[in-house]
Write a protein that holds these residues in place. Structure first.
Motif, PDB file in Angstrom:
ATOM      1  N   TYR A  94       0.818  -1.200   0.000  1.00  0.00           N
ATOM      2  CA  TYR A  94       0.000   0.000   0.000  1.00  0.00           C
ATOM      3  C   TYR A  94       0.860   1.261   0.000  1.00  0.00           C
ATOM      4  CZ  TYR A  94      -3.791   3.174   1.168  1.00  0.00           C
ATOM      5  OH  TYR A  94      -4.707   4.203   1.153  1.00  0.00           O
ATOM      6  N   SER A  95       1.917   1.275   0.824  1.00  0.00           N
ATOM      7  CA  SER A  95       2.789   2.445   0.882  1.00  0.00           C
ATOM      8  C   SER A  95       4.163   2.045   1.394  1.00  0.00           C
ATOM      9  CB  SER A  95       2.195   3.531   1.780  1.00  0.00           C
ATOM     10  OG  SER A  95       2.166   3.083   3.127  1.00  0.00           O
ATOM     11  N   VAL A  96       5.142   2.898   1.116  1.00  0.00           N
ATOM     12  CA  VAL A  96       6.499   2.735   1.641  1.00  0.00           C
ATOM     13  C   VAL A  96       6.902   4.102   2.174  1.00  0.00           C
ATOM     14  CG1 VAL A  96       8.878   2.104   1.142  1.00  0.00           C
ATOM     15  CG2 VAL A  96       7.025   0.947  -0.073  1.00  0.00           C
ATOM     16  N   THR A  97       7.291   4.152   3.462  1.00  0.00           N
ATOM     17  CA  THR A  97       7.668   5.417   4.086  1.00  0.00           C
ATOM     18  C   THR A  97       9.012   5.283   4.794  1.00  0.00           C
ATOM     19  OG1 THR A  97       6.411   4.809   6.062  1.00  0.00           O
ATOM     20  CG2 THR A  97       5.280   6.186   4.446  1.00  0.00           C
ATOM     21  N   ALA A  98       9.675   6.413   5.011  1.00  0.00           N
ATOM     22  CA  ALA A  98      10.953   6.434   5.729  1.00  0.00           C
ATOM     23  C   ALA A  98      10.732   6.013   7.172  1.00  0.00           C
ATOM     24  CB  ALA A  98      11.552   7.832   5.672  1.00  0.00           C
ATOM     25  N   ASN A  99      11.743   5.343   7.738  1.00  0.00           N
ATOM     26  CA  ASN A  99      11.639   4.883   9.110  1.00  0.00           C
ATOM     27  C   ASN A  99      12.985   5.089   9.820  1.00  0.00           C
ATOM     28  OD1 ASN A  99      10.761   3.710  11.457  1.00  0.00           O
ATOM     29  ND2 ASN A  99      10.939   1.628  10.721  1.00  0.00           N
ATOM     30  N   GLY A 100      13.542   6.273   9.712  1.00  0.00           N
ATOM     31  CA  GLY A 100      14.820   6.572  10.361  1.00  0.00           C
ATOM     32  C   GLY A 100      15.780   7.253   9.409  1.00  0.00           C
ATOM     33  N   ALA A 101      16.942   7.610   9.948  1.00  0.00           N
ATOM     34  CA  ALA A 101      17.959   8.324   9.173  1.00  0.00           C
ATOM     35  C   ALA A 101      18.785   7.360   8.327  1.00  0.00           C
ATOM     36  CB  ALA A 101      18.874   9.086  10.121  1.00  0.00           C
ATOM     37  N   ALA A 102      19.238   7.866   7.178  1.00  0.00           N
ATOM     38  CA  ALA A 102      20.110   7.082   6.301  1.00  0.00           C
ATOM     39  C   ALA A 102      21.505   7.011   6.918  1.00  0.00           C
ATOM     40  CB  ALA A 102      20.169   7.722   4.922  1.00  0.00           C
ATOM     41  N   GLY A 107      23.389  13.440   4.063  1.00  0.00           N
ATOM     42  CA  GLY A 107      22.534  14.245   3.206  1.00  0.00           C
ATOM     43  C   GLY A 107      21.544  13.401   2.423  1.00  0.00           C
ATOM     44  N   VAL A 108      21.449  12.117   2.770  1.00  0.00           N
ATOM     45  CA  VAL A 108      20.591  11.172   2.039  1.00  0.00           C
ATOM     46  C   VAL A 108      19.275  10.996   2.784  1.00  0.00           C
ATOM     47  CG1 VAL A 108      20.350   8.788   1.219  1.00  0.00           C
ATOM     48  CG2 VAL A 108      22.560   9.963   1.048  1.00  0.00           C
ATOM     49  N   SER A 109      18.190  10.982   2.030  1.00  0.00           N
ATOM     50  CA  SER A 109      16.870  10.749   2.618  1.00  0.00           C
ATOM     51  C   SER A 109      16.030   9.902   1.673  1.00  0.00           C
ATOM     52  CB  SER A 109      16.164  12.079   2.901  1.00  0.00           C
ATOM     53  OG  SER A 109      15.984  12.796   1.697  1.00  0.00           O
ATOM     54  N   PHE A 110      15.008   9.314   2.239  1.00  0.00           N
ATOM     55  CA  PHE A 110      14.047   8.542   1.453  1.00  0.00           C
ATOM     56  C   PHE A 110      12.854   9.438   1.192  1.00  0.00           C
ATOM     57  CE2 PHE A 110      10.318   5.797   1.062  1.00  0.00           C
ATOM     58  CZ  PHE A 110      10.719   4.998   0.004  1.00  0.00           C
ATOM     59  N   VAL A 111      12.520   9.592  -0.068  1.00  0.00           N
ATOM     60  CA  VAL A 111      11.363  10.389  -0.464  1.00  0.00           C
ATOM     61  C   VAL A 111      10.193   9.414  -0.558  1.00  0.00           C
ATOM     62  CG1 VAL A 111      10.392  11.931  -2.199  1.00  0.00           C
ATOM     63  CG2 VAL A 111      12.863  11.921  -1.774  1.00  0.00           C
ATOM     64  N   GLY A 112       9.295   9.475   0.414  1.00  0.00           N
ATOM     65  CA  GLY A 112       8.179   8.530   0.464  1.00  0.00           C
ATOM     66  C   GLY A 112       7.287   8.600  -0.760  1.00  0.00           C
ATOM     67  N   SER A 113       6.528   7.575  -0.931  1.00  0.00           N
ATOM     68  CA  SER A 113       5.611   7.500  -2.066  1.00  0.00           C
ATOM     69  C   SER A 113       4.194   7.784  -1.587  1.00  0.00           C
ATOM     70  CB  SER A 113       5.685   6.111  -2.695  1.00  0.00           C
ATOM     71  OG  SER A 113       5.419   5.132  -1.710  1.00  0.00           O
ATOM     72  N   ALA A 114       3.385   8.285  -2.475  1.00  0.00           N
ATOM     73  CA  ALA A 114       1.981   8.545  -2.146  1.00  0.00           C
ATOM     74  C   ALA A 114       1.261   7.217  -1.947  1.00  0.00           C
ATOM     75  CB  ALA A 114       1.320   9.336  -3.270  1.00  0.00           C
ATOM     76  N   ALA A 115       0.340   7.200  -0.994  1.00  0.00           N
ATOM     77  CA  ALA A 115      -0.430   5.985  -0.749  1.00  0.00           C
ATOM     78  C   ALA A 115      -1.802   6.131  -1.398  1.00  0.00           C
ATOM     79  CB  ALA A 115      -0.587   5.762   0.749  1.00  0.00           C
ATOM     80  N   SER A 161      13.353   7.731  -5.498  1.00  0.00           N
ATOM     81  CA  SER A 161      12.926   7.763  -4.095  1.00  0.00           C
ATOM     82  C   SER A 161      14.054   8.010  -3.104  1.00  0.00           C
ATOM     83  CB  SER A 161      12.201   6.471  -3.726  1.00  0.00           C
ATOM     84  OG  SER A 161      10.951   6.433  -4.382  1.00  0.00           O
ATOM     85  N   ALA A 162      15.305   7.975  -3.553  1.00  0.00           N
ATOM     86  CA  ALA A 162      16.432   8.334  -2.687  1.00  0.00           C
ATOM     87  C   ALA A 162      16.934   9.690  -3.157  1.00  0.00           C
ATOM     88  CB  ALA A 162      17.531   7.296  -2.775  1.00  0.00           C
TER      89      ALA A 162
END
Length: 165
Positions: free
Chosen positions: A89-97, A110-118, A139-140
């Motif tokens: 259904y969705s994938v979201t960030a769950n902490g720091a890279a 300086g790296v982050s996960f750009v979540g996707s729309a659900a 997404s990164a």
């Protein structure tokens, strides 16, 4: 006129049989409509087993390299141990890279996960008792605060995947 004894016996037997059948039918009807019953029942819902998520598993490769100020694809392998298919259904960030152990100087990634729309589009399903690859384009992201010590690093991006039956 007197009836033949054989005919008379047949008539008596037929009348007796008709009476017996009528009585049996009435008993059956009474039993059908007069029956009552009690009981209990129960049911339990099974618990969904956790679907595991691994990023960049050996053999998987992103389509773009991550550079400061840019984005790259994230490749996830989702493994479904359940006896039925699940929808991601969705994938979201769950902490720091974090950077791999070979790059200890990469303290500011300086790296982050750009979540996707659900919900994810297109819909992604993981078949029962199997795994599938999911590529999330762009997404990164890496911003320009990334240290020079991060060059060539592989980053760990903790994510949470929400799945539904």
């Amino acid at each position: 006129m007197t009836a033949n004894p054989t005919t008379r016996r047949r008539a008596v037997r037929a009348a007796a049989l008709a009476g017996l059948l009528a009585a049996a039918g009435a008993g059956t009807a009474y039993a059908y409509w007069g029956t009552a019953g009690t009981g209990t029942g129960s049911a339990a819902a099974a618990t969904m087993q956790a679907v595991t998520v691994d990023a960049l598993v050996a053999g998987d490769s992103p389509k773009a390299a991550l550079v400061p100020g840019g984005t790259a694809d994230v490749v996830l392998r989702l493994t479904n141990p359940n006896p039925y298919a699940v929808q991601v259904y969705s994938v979201t960030a769950n902490g720091a890279a974090t950077a791999d152990a070979a790059h200890p100087g990469c303290t500011t990634t300086g790296v982050s996960f750009v979540g996707s729309a659900a919900p994810l589009s297109p819909a992604t399903f993981v078949p029962a008792n199997s795994s599938t690859l999911l590529t999330l384009p762009g997404s990164a992201a890496m911003d320009t605060t990334s240290l020079a010590a991060c060059q060539g690093a592989t980053f760990r991006l903790p994510v949470t995947a929400e799945v539904r039956k």
